[in-house]
Design a protein around this motif. Sequence first.
Motif, short mmCIF file in Angstrom:
data_model
loop_
_atom_site.label_atom_id
_atom_site.label_comp_id
_atom_site.label_asym_id
_atom_site.label_seq_id
_atom_site.Cartn_x
_atom_site.Cartn_y
_atom_site.Cartn_z
N ALA A 171 0.84 -1.20 0.00
CA ALA A 171 0.00 0.00 0.00
C ALA A 171 0.87 1.24 0.00
O ALA A 171 2.01 1.21 0.50
N ARG A 207 -1.36 7.87 -2.17
CA ARG A 207 -1.39 8.46 -3.52
C ARG A 207 -1.30 9.98 -3.43
O ARG A 207 -0.44 10.59 -4.05
N HIS A 260 -5.53 9.93 0.32
CA HIS A 260 -6.00 8.97 -0.68
C HIS A 260 -4.92 7.90 -0.81
O HIS A 260 -3.75 8.22 -1.10
N ASP A 269 -3.73 3.72 -1.95
CA ASP A 269 -3.93 2.62 -2.91
C ASP A 269 -3.21 1.38 -2.40
O ASP A 269 -2.17 1.49 -1.75
N SER A 305 -2.54 -3.14 -3.39
CA SER A 305 -2.83 -4.33 -4.21
C SER A 305 -2.34 -5.57 -3.49
O SER A 305 -1.49 -5.50 -2.59
N THR A 357 -7.26 -5.26 -5.76
CA THR A 357 -6.72 -3.92 -5.54
C THR A 357 -7.71 -3.16 -4.66
O THR A 357 -8.88 -3.54 -4.54
N ASP A 410 -8.64 1.00 -3.01
CA ASP A 410 -8.31 2.40 -2.73
C ASP A 410 -9.23 2.90 -1.64
O ASP A 410 -10.34 2.39 -1.46
N THR A 429 -10.12 6.44 1.18
CA THR A 429 -9.89 7.79 1.70
C THR A 429 -9.87 7.72 3.21
O THR A 429 -10.82 7.21 3.82
#
Length: 188
Positions: free
Chosen positions: A140, A143, A151, A153, A155, A166, A168, A170
């Motif tokens: 992780a 972003r 934010h 991200d 996978s 994956t 994402d 907030t």
Amino acid sequence: MSDAQGQGRQPEAVKTVDDDTDRQPMSTLDAWVRSMAHPEPASLGRLPAHSPTCAGCGSENPAGLALVVDATEDGVRAVHRFDRRQEGAPGIAHGGLVAAAFDDLFGFLLYRVGELAVTRSLTVEYLRPVLLGTDYEFTAKVRTREGRRLHVDASAVETDGRRVATADATFIIVDVDHFEQGRATTLP
Ligand SMILES: CCCCCCCCCCCCCCCC(=O)SCCNC(=O)CCNC(=O)[C@H](O)C(C)(C)COP(=O)(O)OP(=O)(O)OC[C@H]1O[C@@H](n2cnc3c(N)ncnc32)[C@H](O)[C@@H]1OP(=O)(O)O
């Protein structure tokens, strides 16, 4: 989780016995809030669990995932293997528990950022079944940061490099007082 073994910031151990300064008994919540009150960014290496009983990474939670997470140059990383406790369809990890793994992994990015924050939204793309008893590498990174919003991200990949999921999310940066809300909890 072998918490508090990393090279970076080492939060105080959660104590439930007398505090050194005021000699008053300190609850687990008090101790946790105190240990999290002044976060500093961590350096590379093993990161401590959010708490011993955290469902994502606490070693003392028998129903937890017990993620073991390292800080990397880019963000954070864990290799995780789901077991029968996380089963959905036979042999396959329950999607909600895969989401929990991502959510908790994102929670480790906070050590890198040096802020307290909580999940406001989380989206998971399930690309392939996540099998029980198979190692997956979860990574992780942050972003962007916009004001109080982080934010992030992530996978999860198989050992051959194929992505299985994956995510994402907030996260919203909060003051340590946010966690005082846990004081309303009463459990037997
Ligand atoms: C260094 C040490 C680290 C240690 C790290 C320990 C931390 C501790 C971890 C415990 C373990 C972790 C494990 C995994 C992480 C959980 O599991 S966290 C638990 C699950 N999440 C929660 O319980 C959160 C519940 N929600 C809330 O309490 C409140 O909604 C929140 C998130 C605090 C926000 O409420 P609020 O402060 O009233 O803020 P609000 O005005 O609604 O929005 C704030 C800002 O975000 C924006 N926003 C709101 N929603 C969204 C959205 N969906 N998308 C984009 N922007 C949004 C708003 O527009 C606003 O923007 P600005 O106007 O400030 O620019």
